[in-house]
Design a protein around this motif. Sequence first.
Motif, PDB file in Angstrom:
ATOM      1  N   THR A  80       0.822  -1.207   0.000  1.00 23.27           N
ATOM      2  CA  THR A  80       0.000   0.000   0.000  1.00 23.27           C
ATOM      3  C   THR A  80       0.857   1.257   0.000  1.00 23.27           C
ATOM      4  O   THR A  80       0.351   2.354  -0.146  1.00 23.27           O
ATOM      5  N   HIS A  81       2.134   1.082   0.243  1.00 19.09           N
ATOM      6  CA  HIS A  81       3.074   2.201   0.122  1.00 19.09           C
ATOM      7  C   HIS A  81       4.471   1.634  -0.122  1.00 19.09           C
ATOM      8  O   HIS A  81       4.726   0.454   0.137  1.00 19.09           O
ATOM      9  N   THR A  82       5.362   2.486  -0.619  1.00 24.11           N
ATOM     10  CA  THR A  82       6.710   1.989  -0.901  1.00 24.11           C
ATOM     11  C   THR A  82       7.600   2.085   0.330  1.00 24.11           C
ATOM     12  O   THR A  82       8.777   1.737   0.265  1.00 24.11           O
ATOM     13  N   THR A  83       7.022   2.542   1.454  1.00 22.90           N
ATOM     14  CA  THR A  83       7.799   2.596   2.691  1.00 22.90           C
ATOM     15  C   THR A  83       8.268   1.184   3.069  1.00 22.90           C
ATOM     16  O   THR A  83       9.298   1.018   3.721  1.00 22.90           O
ATOM     17  N   VAL A  84       7.542   0.171   2.602  1.00 25.84           N
ATOM     18  CA  VAL A  84       7.964  -1.208   2.860  1.00 25.84           C
ATOM     19  C   VAL A  84       9.360  -1.466   2.271  1.00 25.84           C
ATOM     20  O   VAL A  84      10.169  -2.197   2.857  1.00 25.84           O
ATOM     21  N   PHE A 134      -0.810   0.147  -4.275  1.00 27.64           N
ATOM     22  CA  PHE A 134      -2.190  -0.249  -4.536  1.00 27.64           C
ATOM     23  C   PHE A 134      -3.077   0.035  -3.327  1.00 27.64           C
ATOM     24  O   PHE A 134      -2.725  -0.338  -2.210  1.00 27.64           O
ATOM     25  N   ARG A 135      -4.191   0.692  -3.557  1.00 29.80           N
ATOM     26  CA  ARG A 135      -5.149   0.914  -2.474  1.00 29.80           C
ATOM     27  C   ARG A 135      -6.546   0.846  -3.043  1.00 29.80           C
ATOM     28  O   ARG A 135      -6.754   1.215  -4.188  1.00 29.80           O
ATOM     29  N   GLN A 136      -7.482   0.399  -2.215  1.00 30.00           N
ATOM     30  CA  GLN A 136      -8.866   0.347  -2.699  1.00 30.00           C
ATOM     31  C   GLN A 136      -9.422   1.761  -2.704  1.00 30.00           C
ATOM     32  O   GLN A 136      -9.919   2.227  -1.697  1.00 30.00           O
ATOM     33  N   ILE A 147       7.109   8.228  -4.598  1.00 29.97           N
ATOM     34  CA  ILE A 147       8.535   8.531  -4.644  1.00 29.97           C
ATOM     35  C   ILE A 147       8.981   8.450  -3.197  1.00 29.97           C
ATOM     36  O   ILE A 147       8.580   9.264  -2.376  1.00 29.97           O
ATOM     37  N   GLU A 148       9.766   7.434  -2.881  1.00 26.42           N
ATOM     38  CA  GLU A 148      10.072   7.140  -1.488  1.00 26.42           C
ATOM     39  C   GLU A 148      11.559   7.332  -1.249  1.00 26.42           C
ATOM     40  O   GLU A 148      12.355   7.176  -2.175  1.00 26.42           O
ATOM     41  N   GLY A 149      11.923   7.643  -0.043  1.00 25.05           N
ATOM     42  CA  GLY A 149      13.362   7.722   0.212  1.00 25.05           C
ATOM     43  C   GLY A 149      13.675   7.772   1.694  1.00 25.05           C
ATOM     44  O   GLY A 149      12.802   8.042   2.529  1.00 25.05           O
ATOM     45  N   PRO A 172       1.767   6.746  12.092  1.00 19.76           N
ATOM     46  CA  PRO A 172       2.061   5.899  13.252  1.00 19.76           C
ATOM     47  C   PRO A 172       3.551   5.576  13.359  1.00 19.76           C
ATOM     48  O   PRO A 172       4.010   5.164  14.413  1.00 19.76           O
ATOM     49  N   TYR A 173       4.299   5.760  12.269  1.00 17.70           N
ATOM     50  CA  TYR A 173       5.694   5.293  12.267  1.00 17.70           C
ATOM     51  C   TYR A 173       6.732   6.392  12.321  1.00 17.70           C
ATOM     52  O   TYR A 173       7.925   6.118  12.258  1.00 17.70           O
ATOM     53  N   THR A 174       6.315   7.653  12.384  1.00 22.58           N
ATOM     54  CA  THR A 174       7.308   8.731  12.456  1.00 22.58           C
ATOM     55  C   THR A 174       7.006   9.670  13.614  1.00 22.58           C
ATOM     56  O   THR A 174       5.859   9.848  14.010  1.00 22.58           O
ATOM     57  N   GLU A 175       8.062  10.264  14.145  1.00 23.91           N
ATOM     58  CA  GLU A 175       7.931  11.274  15.188  1.00 23.91           C
ATOM     59  C   GLU A 175       9.214  12.088  15.217  1.00 23.91           C
ATOM     60  O   GLU A 175      10.257  11.515  15.497  1.00 23.91           O
ATOM     61  N   GLY A 210       2.923  14.956  -0.009  1.00 23.04           N
ATOM     62  CA  GLY A 210       3.347  13.711   0.620  1.00 23.04           C
ATOM     63  C   GLY A 210       3.644  13.859   2.092  1.00 23.04           C
ATOM     64  O   GLY A 210       3.493  14.930   2.673  1.00 23.04           O
ATOM     65  N   GLY A 211       4.058  12.716   2.675  1.00 19.64           N
ATOM     66  CA  GLY A 211       4.335  12.687   4.098  1.00 19.64           C
ATOM     67  C   GLY A 211       5.798  12.368   4.343  1.00 19.64           C
ATOM     68  O   GLY A 211       6.469  11.790   3.484  1.00 19.64           O
ATOM     69  N   SER A 212       6.265  12.741   5.542  1.00 18.46           N
ATOM     70  CA  SER A 212       7.646  12.426   5.878  1.00 18.46           C
ATOM     71  C   SER A 212       7.828  12.542   7.385  1.00 18.46           C
ATOM     72  O   SER A 212       6.917  12.963   8.106  1.00 18.46           O
ATOM     73  N   CYS A 236      15.661   9.610   8.384  1.00 15.04           N
ATOM     74  CA  CYS A 236      14.742  10.557   7.732  1.00 15.04           C
ATOM     75  C   CYS A 236      14.005   9.776   6.659  1.00 15.04           C
ATOM     76  O   CYS A 236      14.645   9.079   5.862  1.00 15.04           O
ATOM     77  N   ALA A 237      12.676   9.877   6.615  1.00 12.50           N
ATOM     78  CA  ALA A 237      11.921   9.077   5.643  1.00 12.50           C
ATOM     79  C   ALA A 237      10.837   9.926   5.005  1.00 12.50           C
ATOM     80  O   ALA A 237      10.307  10.841   5.636  1.00 12.50           O
ATOM     81  N   TRP A 238      10.553   9.640   3.732  1.00 18.58           N
ATOM     82  CA  TRP A 238       9.444  10.345   3.085  1.00 18.58           C
ATOM     83  C   TRP A 238       8.803   9.497   2.005  1.00 18.58           C
ATOM     84  O   TRP A 238       9.421   8.550   1.505  1.00 18.58           O
ATOM     85  N   GLY A 239       7.567   9.816   1.692  1.00 21.08           N
ATOM     86  CA  GLY A 239       6.855   9.141   0.607  1.00 21.08           C
ATOM     87  C   GLY A 239       5.920  10.148  -0.048  1.00 21.08           C
ATOM     88  O   GLY A 239       5.068  10.722   0.622  1.00 21.08           O
TER      89      GLY A 239
HETATM   90  N1  PHE Z   1       3.883   6.042   3.712  1.00 26.39           N
HETATM   91  C1  PHE Z   1       3.244   7.339   3.770  1.00 26.39           C
HETATM   92  C2  PHE Z   1       2.080   7.366   2.744  1.00 26.39           C
HETATM   93  O1  PHE Z   1       1.860   6.388   2.113  1.00 26.39           O
HETATM   94  C3  PHE Z   1       4.196   8.448   3.471  1.00 26.39           C
HETATM   95  C4  PHE Z   1       5.330   8.505   4.452  1.00 26.39           C
HETATM   96  C5  PHE Z   1       6.528   7.868   4.189  1.00 26.39           C
HETATM   97  C6  PHE Z   1       5.199   9.200   5.645  1.00 26.39           C
HETATM   98  C7  PHE Z   1       7.585   7.925   5.081  1.00 26.39           C
HETATM   99  C8  PHE Z   1       6.239   9.295   6.530  1.00 26.39           C
HETATM  100  C9  PHE Z   1       7.427   8.659   6.267  1.00 26.39           C
HETATM  101  O2  PHE Z   1       1.394   8.351   2.591  1.00 26.39           O
END
Ligand code: PHE
Length: 497
Positions: free
Chosen positions: A340-344, A367-369, A383-385, A421-424, A441-443, A461-464
């Motif tokens: 559901t996200h490339t954070t995996v 993929f998301r419903q 775009i993940e990193g 839930p996974y970042t702070e 996007g989120g990060s 540091c993470a973002w998507g």
């Molecule tokens: N995984 C989040 C999304 O699908 C984006 C995100 C990635 C947020 C990494 C924080 C850190 O929207």
Amino acid sequence: MELGNNERRMMKVMLNDSSRKWSLEDLLDATGWSDQVHIAGAGKSLYEAGLVEISEKNISKISLGAAGIDANQKGLLEARIWSWMQDIEEEERTMQNLFDSGFERHEAGPGVGLLKNLGVSIVKGVFVFDNYDSITNEINSRIKFISRLADNPTEKSLLDEGLIDHFKTRKNLISIEESTIRTWSLTREGSKFDVDMLSEIEQIGQITPELLQGDSWKEAEFKPFDVNAPTPTPAGGRPHPMQALIGRIRSVFLEMGFSEIEGDYVQSAGWNMDALYIPQSHPARTMQDTFYLSEPSKVEVEQKYLNMWTRVHEYGDDTGSKGWGVKFDTNEAQKALLRTHTTVNTVRHIANNPNEPCRVFGIGRVFRQETIDRTHLPEFHQIEGIIHEPDANLPMLISTLKTFYAKMGYPDVRVRPAYFPYTEPSVEVEVYWRGEWLELGGSGIFRPEVTEPLGTEWPVCAWGMGLERLAMLVLGLDDIRELYQPDLERLQDMPIL
Ligand code: PHE
């Protein structure tokens, strides 16, 4: 003015019947040309020389559109509902009965709307009317109109204007094609022209090396070359705009010192969610949001991780957290799903390389419903990193994202507090475009509940970000679906990136 060969041929033909008005077909026939471009071109030169007159008449031809063809075969929507009304008892004429007799919602709604415009109304849930004749007459004339067009596209002036106006408001029922009909005739001067002057001359249209090697060109006559003549624009191949955009994003990250990573579409819920400390009761994990697979229905996860996630989720283990305080289900963690996200991908990269500092990115499909609409698709790209190193920190994350968007051409970026839930801390990234701040996007910095089971103590540091969102900005679209429609002409006209 010296006449070219085409002009000579056309003049000669026209002089055979010097008072006639020639249609395009007549002229093609008489000259033997197969392309009307010759007639248009020669006709224009002859007109400029004062020998030919051109008259133009605009006509509009009306034919059936796709919905019109359908209506002609199946019956016009209002006609079908009207005859349904005549076939049942007055008090049975309700919306519910209309659905029950097979009219689908997308038909019943607009169909009833059409009848309301003709004078049908709804009283206490029942359709009523008191002008049976006028409704029937109007419907009959609509049916006639449609069936006439089905046989033959017809000139606008031969049709009833009121009905044209009516059908114009209905989607794809009729289509109107405007065209110009031209005729050519000789002017007085043209009709007096001496035919003997019109034999065709030999002209050189193209200069070749062979020609230049000899002397013959010295005496030859050259065909004038019109550099302003319109020509078709050659449609060469080009990468799909999404491929081009992905290519550009890739080179921006590579330029910034990142390496690229990839991963599979099929993942376990564990790596997609539990590793990210997403509680097992989180609403995004339900079947309404996530595509779970039946084949395979399970993706095995190493026991070591299942044990660690169990401890972290249940009581926080030694991360300093209290955990979610509810029982962890290891079967749930091994359910197979479409990511559901490339954070995996980034999380698994850390698990495989916990002691190596890294800066990596990936661009991949998720993929998301989702119900498809102007801004949503069930398959899209992120775009993940991550930056995983001892001194990673929030300002580093923000300046990295700002640099990325500035290089993509969007220098105005701001961040706002957010929650994952996974970042702070968690931040949302927005760019300024056409007077508006758009969320892309989120990060954030991964929580210890995420990083410690992966085997690292360094901050991450993470973002998507959404790729399609960015594509809509770059390509100036306001409907996400346009990106994936196979409309070659539209795709051809999208900007080259
Ligand atoms: N995984 C989040 C999304 O699908 C984006 C995100 C990635 C947020 C990494 C924080 C850190 O929207």
